[in-house]
Design a protein around this motif. Structure first.
Motif, short mmCIF file in Angstrom:
data_model
loop_
_atom_site.label_atom_id
_atom_site.label_comp_id
_atom_site.label_asym_id
_atom_site.label_seq_id
_atom_site.Cartn_x
_atom_site.Cartn_y
_atom_site.Cartn_z
N THR A 65 0.85 -1.18 0.00
CA THR A 65 0.00 0.00 0.00
C THR A 65 0.88 1.24 0.00
O THR A 65 1.82 1.33 0.79
N ILE A 66 0.58 2.15 -0.89
CA ILE A 66 1.34 3.40 -0.96
C ILE A 66 0.37 4.57 -0.80
O ILE A 66 -0.83 4.44 -1.06
N THR A 67 0.89 5.70 -0.39
CA THR A 67 0.10 6.93 -0.30
C THR A 67 0.50 7.82 -1.47
O THR A 67 1.69 8.04 -1.72
N VAL A 68 -0.48 8.31 -2.17
CA VAL A 68 -0.24 9.17 -3.33
C VAL A 68 0.15 10.55 -2.82
O VAL A 68 -0.53 11.13 -1.97
N HIS A 69 1.24 11.08 -3.34
CA HIS A 69 1.71 12.42 -2.99
C HIS A 69 1.38 13.39 -4.11
O HIS A 69 1.06 13.00 -5.24
#
Length: 124
Positions: A65-69
């Motif tokens: 899971t990644i967080t969009v920047h």
């Protein structure tokens, strides 16, 4: 009543008891076989799932899971996580869109969390 009648009755009772024991024994054997079959099937299914995560070239597929920047796009994310298992960046982006139920346009916003696939040589 006569003694022969009691003897016949006792013999019948004993035969019925033996018949019930055979039926119970047969049911226990069948139950044991069914349980063994279920356990074997479960073990086979689990091993099949582990092997299906293993690709043809000896690499394992995982998800993170990644967080969009701000400033991120699906193309830039694909550039960070894509590997040789994909034909091109478009196939990787289509898979990310499918996993995250993104629309046709594949629009993402800063702060969103995305699940992205990646491949690794080590089994985790």
């Amino acid at each position: 009543m006569d003694a022969a009648y009691f003897a016949y009755r006792e013999i019948r009772i004993e035969e019925n008891r033996k018949r019930r024991l055979r039926i119970v024994r047969r049911q226990r054997i069948i139950l044991g076989l069914v349980i063994a079959l279920v356990v074997f099937s479960f073990a086979f299914l689990c091993s099949k799932l582990v092997l299906s995560a293993h690709s043809e070239n000896g690499r394992f597929k995982y998800y993170t899971t990644i967080t969009v920047h701000s400033g991120d796009s699906l193309g830039s994310i694909a550039g960070d996580y894509i590997s040789s298992e994909y034909k091109d960046a478009d196939s990787y982006i289509r898979e990310v869109c499918a996993i995250n139920s993104l629309g046709e346009d594949g629009r993402i916003n800063a702060g969103e969390s995305l699940v992205v696939p990646y491949y690794s040589d080590e089994f985790k």
